[in-house]
Design a protein around this motif. Structure first.
Motif, PDB file in Angstrom:
ATOM      1  N   SER A  49       0.845  -1.187   0.000  1.00 29.48           N
ATOM      2  CA  SER A  49       0.000   0.000   0.000  1.00 29.48           C
ATOM      3  C   SER A  49       0.879   1.235   0.000  1.00 29.48           C
ATOM      4  O   SER A  49       2.044   1.180   0.407  1.00 29.48           O
ATOM      5  N   TYR A  60      -3.972   0.285  -2.675  1.00 29.85           N
ATOM      6  CA  TYR A  60      -3.847  -0.979  -1.955  1.00 29.85           C
ATOM      7  C   TYR A  60      -3.704  -2.128  -2.936  1.00 29.85           C
ATOM      8  O   TYR A  60      -4.413  -2.187  -3.934  1.00 29.85           O
ATOM      9  N   ASP A  62      -4.530  -5.841  -4.067  1.00 28.05           N
ATOM     10  CA  ASP A  62      -5.792  -6.558  -3.920  1.00 28.05           C
ATOM     11  C   ASP A  62      -5.805  -7.478  -2.694  1.00 28.05           C
ATOM     12  O   ASP A  62      -6.842  -7.639  -2.046  1.00 28.05           O
ATOM     13  N   LYS A  65      -6.849  -5.354   0.421  1.00 29.15           N
ATOM     14  CA  LYS A  65      -8.015  -4.480   0.398  1.00 29.15           C
ATOM     15  C   LYS A  65      -9.068  -4.958   1.381  1.00 29.15           C
ATOM     16  O   LYS A  65      -9.380  -6.137   1.464  1.00 29.15           O
ATOM     17  N   THR A  69      -5.283  -0.587   6.285  1.00 27.78           N
ATOM     18  CA  THR A  69      -5.553   0.824   6.038  1.00 27.78           C
ATOM     19  C   THR A  69      -4.267   1.615   6.240  1.00 27.78           C
ATOM     20  O   THR A  69      -3.616   1.497   7.285  1.00 27.78           O
TER      21      THR A  69
END
Length: 125
Positions: A49, A60, A62, A65, A69
């Motif tokens: 990320s 992000y 995959d 995700k 965060t």
């Protein structure tokens, strides 16, 4: 000099959470991103990320995700990676990195010049 210092790794059970931090200093240009990469034993490094310092846009991979965060505190020069619902396959050394970045690069085409040391994340099943 540009410096990045990663911290926050550790041992956690599957389903648990960890928050990684990256302290960034020394950047003299505005349009850059801070990101996280990881490398598991015997595997290729992969991008996780990143967050843009200029407009706060994020990207992000995959496989994280909905679970991870990324956020930044530009005043403090810190970037965080909140990792929830951790899986055993998230076990890796995590590295923060920084450089110029474009949204259309994603993580796949981004090869940052500046790197911090790794912090180890171990997820037990």
């Amino acid at each position: 000099d540009v410096q990045l210092q990663a911290s926050g790794g550790g041992l956690v059970q599957a389903g648990g959470s960890l928050r990684l931090s990256c302290a960034v200093s020394g950047f003299t240009f505005d349009d850059y991103a801070i990101g996280w990469f990881r490398q598991a034993p015997g595997k290729e490094r992969e991008g996780v990320s990143c967050v843009s310092n200029s407009d706060g846009s994020t990207y992000y991979a995959d496989f994280v995700k909905g679970r991870f965060t990324i956020s930044s505190d530009n005043v403090k020069g810190l970037v965080y990676l909140q990792m929830n619902s951790l899986k055993s396959e998230d076990t890796a050394a995590y590295y923060c990195a920084a450089d110029y970045w474009r949204t259309d690069w994603g993580m796949e085409r981004w090869v940052p010049e500046y790197w911090g040391q790794g912090t180890l994340v171990t997820v037990s099943s």
